[in-house]
Design an enzyme around this catalytic site. Structure first.
Site, PDB file in Angstrom:
ATOM      1  CG  HIS A 270      -2.157  -0.857   1.015  1.00 36.48           C
ATOM      2  ND1 HIS A 270      -3.063  -0.652  -0.013  1.00 36.48           N
ATOM      3  CD2 HIS A 270      -2.605  -1.929   1.718  1.00 36.48           C
ATOM      4  CE1 HIS A 270      -4.028  -1.551   0.072  1.00 36.48           C
ATOM      5  NE2 HIS A 270      -3.775  -2.348   1.105  1.00 36.48           N
TER       6      HIS A 270
ATOM      7  CG  ASP B 155      -2.464   5.019  -2.890  1.00 35.82           C
ATOM      8  OD1 ASP B 155      -1.645   4.157  -3.235  1.00 35.82           O
ATOM      9  OD2 ASP B 155      -3.268   4.865  -1.962  1.00 35.82           O
TER      10      ASP B 155
END
Length: 424
Positions: free
Chosen positions: A171, A201
């Site tokens: 992540h 992200d």
């Protein structure tokens, strides 16, 4: 672009009026930079949808290729069983705005054939699965480019399609660790400060992927062929670290949290707590900005001591005491009368009402299925082909029939696919 000055009210909140945009001399909306570009978006998590949102904001025709509800949890969840809840979730899902949605079970041959038919007239395919998944599904670059050699196929993943980490899960926190950003954020002697998932992200992933797709589309104008784009979020983060790494490569001195020129080591480039428990930022790097800061704070004893490290502890203590005497807004009023790099640290509840953000059309109101909602606006301001928010996000599979009909599927064929679970 222009934002109407009147306010709308929804559930007690005051919203800026629905966004209006400049028109051409003939009265029609101005052309958009990516008009005519067709994108098939297979991605699920934030980086991919943000990438295709950026493309949609500038006119790309983005079709979300979503999972049929209940087929595979790994391929994304379906809509809520409550239709109203699904519509509300879509309304506030800015990442899905300006797009259509088709639900395909890509494990089904009929669904894959439908996807291949869509590919024939597409310009871009975007996917965000772990390496190897699209190959197993039969929608990998080699398969797709055989159907349409002009396709730009972007694979957006955590660590890329190659390298020893390529098959590892991760992540944002993991990608900014490998990309080097997490190791320089924070204060000396404390754990790394974990930022919200902006760096990997959204910046290193979605934004970089959108840039890469546009570059590949531009290259296609010269070569006549599409190409594969391998966008790793860890690569994107390291690219964002270019300037910081340049300093390390040139001096051999690594940047440590809170010790660098731009990481809070200097009291004239830091944040200070105000009397209202809000924070205020100053960035007085240049000598004339620093002198103005000393004047604004009525601290002439520090003039000429900007780079005197021995004076920094006393300077910081004095600045902390001074900033604690006024609110953040009061300090902004003071600082705005001087030539100083300064601004209050806006909390989320204050971002949407900040007059500069509103004036820049960065807070807009979008018409959706549940009424007007607020969203963040379009960042880049193009004078001739401006971006704009076309509409709200769809619910899962909302446009399945419409999209399939657009490529020649009749109602009987569509219903047959639905009956066998190929589409939703």
């Amino acid at each position: 672009m222009a934002l109407a000055g009147s306010m709308l009210s929804l559930t007690g909140l005051d919203f800026p009026a629905v966004q209006t945009f400049a028109s051409s001399p003939g009265g029609l909306p101005m052309a958009m930079a990516l008009d005519g570009i067709k994108v098939l978006d297979l991605s699920r998590l934030a980086p991919g949808p943000y990438c295709s949102m950026l493309l949609a904001d500038f006119g790309a025709d983005v079709t979300l290729v979503e999972a049929v509800p209940g087929v595979s949890a790994k391929l994304g969840s379906g809509p809520s069983s409550d239709p109203e809840a699904a519509r509300r979730a879509a309304a506030y899902n800015a990442l899905g705005r300006g797009k259509r949605s088709i639900a395909l079970n890509l494990k089904n041959q009929g669904a894959r054939e439908a996807f291949y038919d869509l590919v024939k007239n597409a310009d871009v395919v975007l996917e965000g699965f772990r390496p190897g998944v699209v190959k197993r599904l039969g929608v990998d670059y080699e398969t797709v480019s055989d159907i349409n050699p002009r396709i730009v196929y972007c694979s957006l993943s955590g660590f890329g399609q190659t390298g020893p980490y390529s098959n590892l899960v991760g992540h944002d926190i993991n990608y900014i660790s490998i990309g080097g950003a997490l190791g320089v954020i924070g204060r000396p002697g404390t754990a790394p400060a974990i930022p919200v998932n902006l760096l990997a992200d959204f910046a290193g992933g979605g934004l970089m992927a959108a840039f890469a797709i546009c570059a590949a589309l531009l290259a296609r104008e010269h070569t006549g062929r599409g190409q594969a784009v391998d966008m790793a979020m860890s690569d994107g983060v390291l690219s964002l670290m270019t300037s910081a790494m340049t300093g390390f490569f040139s001096t051999g001195q690594p940047l440590r949290p809170g010790e660098g020129f731009l990481t809070g080591a200097r009291p004239w480039y830091d944040t200070y707590l105000c009397s209202d428990d809000r924070w205020f930022s100053i960035g007085s790097i240049e000598p004339h900005f620093y002198s103005a800061l000393c004047e604004a704070l009525e601290a002439p004893e520090f003039l000429g001591k900007q780079h005197d490290e021995a004076a920094w502890p006393e300077m910081r203590e004095r600045f902390e005491a001074i900033f604690a005497t006024k609110t953040a807004d009061e300090w902004m009023a003071v600082m705005s009368t001087y030539d100083i790099c300064a601004a209050p640290v806006l909390e989320q509840e204050n971002i949407a009402t900040d007059p500069h953000n509103i004036a820049r059309d960065m807070i807009v109101t979008v018409d959706t299925q549940v009424g007007p909602v607020q969203q963040v606006g379009v960042g880049p301001k193009l004078s001739e082909t401006p971006g704009r928010v076309l509409n709200g996000a769809p619910v899962n599979g909302e446009h399945t029939d419409e999209v399939l009909a657009s490529i020649g599927y009749d109602s009987r064929r569509i219903e047959a696919l639905r009956a066998e679970g190929a589409i939703g």
